[in-house]
Motif scaffolding. Sequence first.
Motif, mmCIF file in Angstrom:
data_model
loop_
_atom_site.group_PDB
_atom_site.id
_atom_site.type_symbol
_atom_site.label_atom_id
_atom_site.label_comp_id
_atom_site.label_asym_id
_atom_site.label_seq_id
_atom_site.Cartn_x
_atom_site.Cartn_y
_atom_site.Cartn_z
ATOM 1 N N PRO A 50 0.823 -1.192 0.101
ATOM 2 C CA PRO A 50 -0.018 -0.175 0.031
ATOM 3 C C PRO A 50 0.938 1.214 -0.059
ATOM 4 N N TRP A 51 0.343 2.315 -0.643
ATOM 5 C CA TRP A 51 1.105 3.647 -0.547
ATOM 6 C C TRP A 51 0.492 4.702 -0.118
ATOM 7 N N ALA A 52 -0.889 4.976 -0.161
ATOM 8 C CA ALA A 52 -1.484 6.194 0.193
ATOM 9 C C ALA A 52 -2.860 5.903 0.587
ATOM 10 N N ILE A 53 -3.259 6.785 1.935
ATOM 11 C CA ILE A 53 -4.678 6.672 2.222
ATOM 12 C C ILE A 53 -5.358 8.181 2.170
ATOM 13 N N ALA A 54 -6.492 8.269 1.785
ATOM 14 C CA ALA A 54 -7.546 9.335 1.919
ATOM 15 C C ALA A 54 -8.591 9.156 2.339
ATOM 16 N N PHE A 55 -9.068 10.023 3.232
ATOM 17 C CA PHE A 55 -10.640 9.952 3.918
ATOM 18 C C PHE A 55 -11.613 10.372 3.189
ATOM 19 N N LEU A 56 -12.524 9.693 2.906
ATOM 20 C CA LEU A 56 -13.937 10.355 2.255
ATOM 21 C C LEU A 56 -14.928 10.809 3.346
ATOM 22 N N PRO A 57 -15.834 11.896 3.133
ATOM 23 C CA PRO A 57 -16.247 12.674 4.307
ATOM 24 C C PRO A 57 -17.133 11.402 5.183
ATOM 25 N N ASP A 58 -17.769 10.387 4.512
ATOM 26 C CA ASP A 58 -18.234 9.359 5.702
ATOM 27 C C ASP A 58 -17.283 8.500 6.400
ATOM 28 N N GLY A 59 -16.104 8.919 6.354
ATOM 29 C CA GLY A 59 -15.200 7.955 7.192
ATOM 30 C C GLY A 59 -14.618 6.858 6.689
ATOM 31 N N ARG A 60 -15.034 6.593 5.343
ATOM 32 C CA ARG A 60 -14.050 5.224 4.625
ATOM 33 C C ARG A 60 -13.084 5.953 4.229
ATOM 34 N N MET A 61 -12.105 5.113 3.696
ATOM 35 C CA MET A 61 -10.799 5.174 3.187
ATOM 36 C C MET A 61 -10.847 4.864 1.739
ATOM 37 N N LEU A 62 -9.999 5.662 0.923
ATOM 38 C CA LEU A 62 -9.427 5.122 -0.294
ATOM 39 C C LEU A 62 -7.904 4.725 -0.135
ATOM 40 N N ILE A 63 -7.495 3.634 -0.344
ATOM 41 C CA ILE A 63 -6.355 3.075 -0.313
ATOM 42 C C ILE A 63 -5.619 2.700 -1.592
ATOM 43 N N THR A 64 -4.511 3.134 -1.895
ATOM 44 C CA THR A 64 -3.879 2.696 -3.271
ATOM 45 C C THR A 64 -2.758 1.662 -2.943
ATOM 46 N N GLU A 65 -2.561 0.917 -3.726
ATOM 47 C CA GLU A 65 -1.638 -0.168 -3.912
ATOM 48 C C GLU A 65 -0.395 0.128 -4.860
ATOM 49 N N LYS A 66 0.863 0.138 -4.723
ATOM 50 C CA LYS A 66 1.777 0.559 -5.782
ATOM 51 C C LYS A 66 1.623 -0.236 -7.032
ATOM 52 N N PRO A 67 1.238 -1.746 -7.117
ATOM 53 C CA PRO A 67 1.205 -2.291 -8.344
ATOM 54 C C PRO A 67 -0.001 -1.929 -9.188
ATOM 55 N N GLY A 68 -1.068 -1.254 -8.695
ATOM 56 C CA GLY A 68 -1.951 -0.382 -9.489
ATOM 57 C C GLY A 68 -3.402 -0.792 -9.094
ATOM 58 N N ASN A 94 8.407 3.176 -8.436
ATOM 59 C CA ASN A 94 7.289 3.612 -9.210
ATOM 60 C C ASN A 94 6.073 2.818 -9.048
ATOM 61 N N GLY A 95 4.992 3.311 -9.596
ATOM 62 C CA GLY A 95 3.811 2.703 -9.626
ATOM 63 C C GLY A 95 2.759 3.860 -9.407
ATOM 64 N N LEU A 96 1.666 3.016 -8.785
ATOM 65 C CA LEU A 96 0.296 3.771 -8.509
ATOM 66 C C LEU A 96 0.812 4.609 -7.071
ATOM 67 N N LEU A 97 0.585 5.757 -6.937
ATOM 68 C CA LEU A 97 1.215 6.536 -5.794
ATOM 69 C C LEU A 97 0.076 7.365 -4.897
ATOM 70 N N ASP A 98 -0.068 8.526 -5.100
ATOM 71 C CA ASP A 98 -0.981 9.008 -4.010
ATOM 72 C C ASP A 98 -2.589 9.247 -4.449
ATOM 73 N N ILE A 99 -3.484 9.623 -3.675
ATOM 74 C CA ILE A 99 -4.773 9.627 -4.003
ATOM 75 C C ILE A 99 -5.337 11.060 -3.132
ATOM 76 N N ALA A 100 -6.186 11.742 -3.630
ATOM 77 C CA ALA A 100 -6.806 12.820 -2.717
ATOM 78 C C ALA A 100 -8.159 13.324 -3.226
ATOM 79 N N ILE A 101 -8.806 13.632 -2.271
ATOM 80 C CA ILE A 101 -10.272 13.848 -2.325
ATOM 81 C C ILE A 101 -10.345 15.492 -2.880
ATOM 82 N N SER A 102 -11.257 15.436 -3.999
ATOM 83 C CA SER A 102 -11.157 16.868 -4.477
ATOM 84 C C SER A 102 -11.904 17.861 -3.385
ATOM 85 N N PRO A 103 -11.239 19.277 -3.280
ATOM 86 C CA PRO A 103 -12.051 20.022 -2.525
ATOM 87 C C PRO A 103 -13.681 20.049 -2.907
ATOM 88 N N THR A 104 -14.036 19.816 -3.938
ATOM 89 C CA THR A 104 -15.438 19.856 -4.701
ATOM 90 C C THR A 104 -16.175 18.652 -4.727
#
Length: 379
Positions: A50-68, A94-104
């Motif tokens: 795994p590479w990155a964590i981003a929280f959704l507004p409802d408390g669930r997470m988006l998590i990336t894995e480097k292989p894709g 290298n691979g799949l890296l960060d994830i971020a929730i848009s301000p919108t």
Amino acid sequence: MALKTVIGLALALGWLAADVAQADGINAGGRRVSAVQPFNAQTVAEFDTPWAIAFLPDGRMLITEKPGRIYIVTQSGQKTEIGNVPAVAARGQNGLLDIAISPTFATTSQVYISYTEPSTEGSRLVLTRAVLSLANDRAMLSEPTVIWRQTPAGGGGQPGGIIAFDPAGTHLFLTVGDRMQPTSAQDPRQARGKVLRLNLDGATPSDNPMAEDKGVRAQTWTTGHRNPYGLAFAPDGRLWLHEMGPRGGDELNLIEPGKNYGWPLVSNGDNYDGTPIPRHATRPDLTAPPLYWDPVIAPAGLAFYDGALFPQWKGSALIGGLRAHALVRVAFRGDGQPDEAERWDMGERIRDVAVAPDGAVWIIEDDSPGRLKRLTPAK
């Protein structure tokens, strides 16, 4: 010598000493781990590198894995794989890296992802915006649009790829590593070794330091970075970045527009082959880190704590340590000077750190399997 001249010389020497002290910064590399951990660490799920964590507004997470792969993950550990993820060039760093929730996100459901894509000229760092579609227990990315692409392609590891949004939610910042081509970090025609500032659609803001230019120059916010794996705004609105040094000299820098942070002209570390690199104090025209680590911690992941569960951490920066196998807390003095306050041995390489809406701290390990853990106050 006239008294006025002596006083002037003394003042000048004092200012010079102050400048040198600032250039030297604080070295926290030799700090020891704290004897007591003020939290309980609960393993919630496991992932493949795994590479990155981003929280959704409802408390669930988006998590990336480097292989894709990308997953939606509940706080109880239930995982749902997201479809239509772009192809990535996953090799080494290298691979799949960060994830971020848009301000919108509340109105657009948009997310941003960074990754290295395959290319006949060598892999490219890419920033893509897409819509996260959720329906009938299924998830996918729709309407994917590349809004920035590294040109020219090629390079080794050290991709950077960290995404951050300003507090107003109007601009996006992206770190680009030197891709193991150190001199490119000082080349204004290349994005390598830079922090870029973009509009949310990838366009160039009209108030960037070199906005009157075109291409990379116009997009550049700061210059002279090596391998930046942490970028975040503090509660006071200031932007901080950490980056891995060579053999020694990991840095935590306050990011200010138009500044040059020196790599590879200066460093608090040396090259892997043992050849020396001039220290920051030798180049006062370049911005030195107020805090650095030698020996290194190999920092990865950066989150500022503003939650309720750990009130003693308010305003602190939380940083994962790959080499140090640690979670590091950095506190800030009243004058803004950062210093390592605590370091906890986590037993594994820590890749990312995130703070949940309820104030719990979440970390992921850089391993396969790499564990996702929830940290809550020890009772």
